[in-house]
Design a protein around this motif. Structure first.
Motif, PDB file in Angstrom:
ATOM      1  N   ARG A 524       0.695  -1.211  -0.121  1.00 18.16           N
ATOM      2  CA  ARG A 524       0.010  -0.024   0.011  1.00 18.16           C
ATOM      3  C   ARG A 524       0.826   1.274  -0.029  1.00 18.16           C
ATOM      4  NH1 ARG A 524      -5.447  -1.214   1.234  1.00 18.16           N
ATOM      5  NH2 ARG A 524      -5.694  -3.249   2.495  1.00 18.16           N
ATOM      6  N   ARG A 525       2.038   1.113   1.009  1.00 17.00           N
ATOM      7  CA  ARG A 525       2.833   2.434   0.858  1.00 17.00           C
ATOM      8  C   ARG A 525       3.484   2.873  -0.506  1.00 17.00           C
ATOM      9  NH1 ARG A 525       3.814   0.089   6.001  1.00 17.00           N
ATOM     10  NH2 ARG A 525       5.733  -0.966   5.526  1.00 17.00           N
ATOM     11  N   PHE A 526       3.930   1.725  -1.055  1.00 16.50           N
ATOM     12  CA  PHE A 526       4.683   1.662  -2.324  1.00 16.50           C
ATOM     13  C   PHE A 526       3.527   2.208  -3.521  1.00 16.50           C
ATOM     14  CE2 PHE A 526       6.065   0.554  -6.531  1.00 16.50           C
ATOM     15  CZ  PHE A 526       7.364   0.935  -6.604  1.00 16.50           C
ATOM     16  N   LEU A 527       2.421   1.849  -3.512  1.00 20.02           N
ATOM     17  CA  LEU A 527       1.441   2.111  -4.491  1.00 20.02           C
ATOM     18  C   LEU A 527       0.924   3.768  -4.325  1.00 20.02           C
ATOM     19  CD1 LEU A 527      -0.732  -0.922  -4.630  1.00 20.02           C
ATOM     20  CD2 LEU A 527       1.007  -0.073  -6.323  1.00 20.02           C
ATOM     21  N   ASP A 528       0.896   4.261  -2.935  1.00 25.67           N
ATOM     22  CA  ASP A 528       0.816   5.568  -2.786  1.00 25.67           C
ATOM     23  C   ASP A 528       1.952   6.195  -3.236  1.00 25.67           C
ATOM     24  OD1 ASP A 528      -2.139   4.837  -1.602  1.00 25.67           O
ATOM     25  OD2 ASP A 528      -0.988   4.820   0.569  1.00 25.67           O
ATOM     26  N   ALA A 529       3.015   5.937  -2.914  1.00 28.16           N
ATOM     27  CA  ALA A 529       4.138   6.521  -3.109  1.00 28.16           C
ATOM     28  C   ALA A 529       4.212   6.918  -4.775  1.00 28.16           C
ATOM     29  CB  ALA A 529       5.534   6.227  -2.626  1.00 28.16           C
ATOM     30  N   THR A 530       3.756   5.978  -5.510  1.00 25.09           N
ATOM     31  CA  THR A 530       3.828   6.038  -7.127  1.00 25.09           C
ATOM     32  C   THR A 530       2.407   6.348  -7.542  1.00 25.09           C
ATOM     33  OG1 THR A 530       3.542   3.683  -7.060  1.00 25.09           O
ATOM     34  CG2 THR A 530       5.642   4.342  -6.847  1.00 25.09           C
ATOM     35  N   SER A 531       1.600   6.906  -6.812  1.00 24.95           N
ATOM     36  CA  SER A 531       0.383   7.253  -7.498  1.00 24.95           C
ATOM     37  C   SER A 531       0.479   8.113  -8.793  1.00 24.95           C
ATOM     38  CB  SER A 531      -0.628   7.932  -6.487  1.00 24.95           C
ATOM     39  OG  SER A 531      -0.004   9.128  -5.748  1.00 24.95           O
ATOM     40  N   ALA A 532       1.536   8.879  -8.943  1.00 24.65           N
ATOM     41  CA  ALA A 532       1.584   9.701 -10.155  1.00 24.65           C
ATOM     42  C   ALA A 532       1.791   9.047 -11.173  1.00 24.65           C
ATOM     43  CB  ALA A 532       2.539  10.782  -9.779  1.00 24.65           C
TER      44      ALA A 532
END
Length: 626
Positions: A524-532
């Motif tokens: 989840r943290r990785f996907l949030d950090a790469t949401s752009a």
């Protein structure tokens, strides 16, 4: 003349005057092969000899002047910071280039002009590699600025194969040179195309449009191939053309490479070059002052043939429109439609018998799996090539394959050939990874190539989908690849992993497949950090078969994070026996699957079959009973 003082000589025309007049002029020949032939070992940094053994280099320059060369090249082909770093000399880049330039200028003594020789960096730059364009320009500028400080009249960019790198080098050269001349030479293979597959005549016309004062070919092959290309280029290019071929292709004679083209042979081709419109002729590897003397005698006073004024701009057919994702494969259709994807990872056989692999793939097809991934040479014994394995699975098991492909074992041209072959075989799903160094398994002496990494190869594959190869040449039809890339949400260096993910997404990847995930919060943290860069993701799921299997992933596989609570569940289950441990491992994997499938951007799961246990993988994919 022998004995007595040398006869005074007139100073030669400037380099710009040589470029502007209408006669054929003579470049020098090889330096490196002469130094080798005169006893300099190959493990020596030849570019440092201007400081360490200046008389050796100066003597060669003087011999070329005496032979009739009107333009000398500095002995700096590899004197950039990247190549010098292999000898621990990167911090002496400026010193070595200045010294080499001064040595050549002194040897020319006004009788010849001097150009600073600049070769490729020896690394891949974006989009094929991790070095940025800005970094590459700065590396080139360090060498180029020092060459001008040493007194060269202009720059010669030579032996470039990558169209993008030579463009970056030319940009740097123009900034360094100001109004001084910049000459550019690329290299071709026996087919008359660059190593990246570009049409060489078209490429020379492009370099002219980018600001080169003269363009041409050097190295790699003998004069015959270069003549064909330059004859075509003469119809497209208005600036002067250059030709510096090797003295033929080298032959091995008693463990030594020998160049067999004689001075007379090279001189005959010099005349032919002039006949098709080439203005500057000389030599590259294997040529000597004797070759240059014969060339100078043959072309002295010649005027090159004038090319047609109907210049054809060197642009090939425009790239094709990519095939829509939904039409490339069943996997692409599922991704485009938002249908949950189920894939299973299989190992190709160790040997040529594909039967067990095909049977496993049939079981996956019967279970409704979207596609199976064939792993490319994991650690351990060598295995069947994934292109062949994927073809057999698609033909005999009735299920799509995802061809796992690593950059570790092939150079860029080998990779390009493999991808085109896969497209011809109907293998349209790719998983592109850089690959691990071959430090394990039964082949400890195996070497890695890593010519480009997965980011570069993604750019290549996406270009093929547009119908254009890395050299800019148009394909007869675009490929239909669904391009998957690997990502590791649990990587220790999160900043680097997120950057690489961003670059892969920007390169045009269609989907990312993660390493096995056990800590869903890290995902989840990785996907949030790469949401752009909201690339859809297939989450890796691994069913443990035993406590040992869980501990191996937790402690010996980099980037895989297994929570201590999960390991404790496996310890408790292992105490009840191997069947209980396997069942618990499958249960854990099913829980991970259920949790990740509710996360936005998760397009499905990618389930491993550890130790070939396909039944365990399929058990993870079973939908719960209503």
């Amino acid at each position: 003349m022998s004995g007595g003082a040398l006869r005074p000589h007139a100073h030669s025309p400037t380099l710009r005057e040589l470029l502007d007049d209408d006669q054929v002029h003579v470049f020098d020949g090889a330096i490196g092969t002469l130094l080798y032939g005169r006893g300099v070992f190959v493990n020596v940094c030849y570019d440092a000899l201007a400081v360490e053994e200046p008389e050796r280099v100066s003597a060669i320059h003087r011999e070329y002047v005496a032979a009739g060369a009107e333009v000398l090249e500095t002995n700096t082909f590899g004197a950039n910071p990247v190549k010098l770093s292999a000898f621990g000399l990167a911090d002496r880049t400026e010193e070595l280039n200045r010294a080499a330039a001064r040595l050549a200028v002194e040897a020319a003594d006004g009788r010849a002009r001097v150009v600073g020789a600049v070769g490729p960096l020896g690394i891949r730059i974006e989009p094929w590699g991790p070095t940025s364009v800005e970094e590459a320009r700065a590396l080139f500028r360090r060498q180029m600025d020092a060459l001008f400080e040493g007194g060269v009249d202009g720059l010669l960019l030579e032996t470039f194969a990558d169209p993008h790198e030579v463009e970056v080098a030319l940009e740097a050269a123009r900034a360094s040179a100001g109004d001084r001349p910049v000459l550019v030479q690329i290299t071709v293979g026996e087919d008359g195309r660059t190593a990246y597959g570009a049409d060489a005549a078209r490429e020379l016309a492009r370099l002219e449009s980018l600001g080169a004062d003269a363009v041409g070919l050097n190295c790699s092959v003998g004069p015959a191939v270069l003549l064909d290309v330059l004859e075509e280029a003469a119809e497209r290019v208005r600036v002067p053309l250059l030709a510096q071929p090797n003295a033929g292709l080298p032959r091995t004679v008693r463990d030594r490479k020998m160049y067999m083209a004689s001075p007379d042979y090279m001189a005959r081709y010099a005349r032919r070059f002039a006949d098709v419109g080439v203005r500057f002729v000389g030599g590259c590897c294997g040529t000597t002052p004797e070759h240059v003397a014969r060339i100078a005698h043959t072309v002295r006073g010649l005027h090159p043939r004038h090319a047609s004024t109907s210049v054809r701009v060197g642009v090939e057919h425009a790239p094709h429109t990519p095939v829509p994702l939904a039409e490339r494969s069943s996997l692409g259709a599922a991704l485009a439609a938002g249908i949950p994807v189920k894939t299973v990872e299989l190992l190709p056989p160790h040997g040529w018998n594909a039967g067990p692999m095909v049977e496993a793939a049939r079981a996956c097809a019967a279970a409704g799996v979207t596609a199976v991934t064939l792993v490319d040479s994991p650690r351990g014994p060598s295995r069947m090539a994934t292109a062949a394995a994927s073809t057999l699975v698609q033909r005999d098991a009735g299920i799509e394959a995802i061809m796992h492909y690593t950059c570790r074992d092939r150079n860029m041209m080998g990779m390009l050939s493999d991808l085109l072959g896969a497209a011809a075989l109907g293998v349209d799903n790719l998983l592109l990874v850089s690959g691990d160094p071959p430090v394990q398994g039964p082949y400890p002496d195996a070497t890695a190539v890593f010519d480009i990494d997965a980011i570069g190869l993604t750019n290549v594959a996406v270009g093929l989908n547009r119908g254009v190869d890395p050299g800019g040449a148009a394909l007869s039809a675009p490929t239909r690849f669904v391009v998957a890339v690997a990502v590791n949400p649990g990587a220790v260096d999160q900043e680097r992993e997120r950057s690489r993910f961003r670059w892969k997404a920007e390169a045009g990847a269609d989907v990312a497949i993660t390493q096995p995930v056990f800590d869903v919060e890290s995902l989840r943290r990785f996907l949030d950090a790469t949401s752009a860069h909201p690339l859809p993701v297939l989450v890796g799921v691994w069913p443990f078969l035993s406590l040992r299997n869980a501990e191996f992933l937790a402690h010996e596989v980099p980037g895989v994070a297994v929570p201590e609570s999960t390991l404790e569940r496996m310890r408790v289950a292992q105490e009840r026996g191997p069947d209980a441990a396997r069942a618990e491992g499958i249960a854990i994997a099913r829980e991970v699957r259920a949790e990740v499938e509710s996360i936005p951007r998760v397009a499905g799961v990618h389930v491993s079959a550890p130790q070939g246990d396909v039944a365990a993988a399929l058990a993870v994919l079973e939908d719960p009973a209503p």
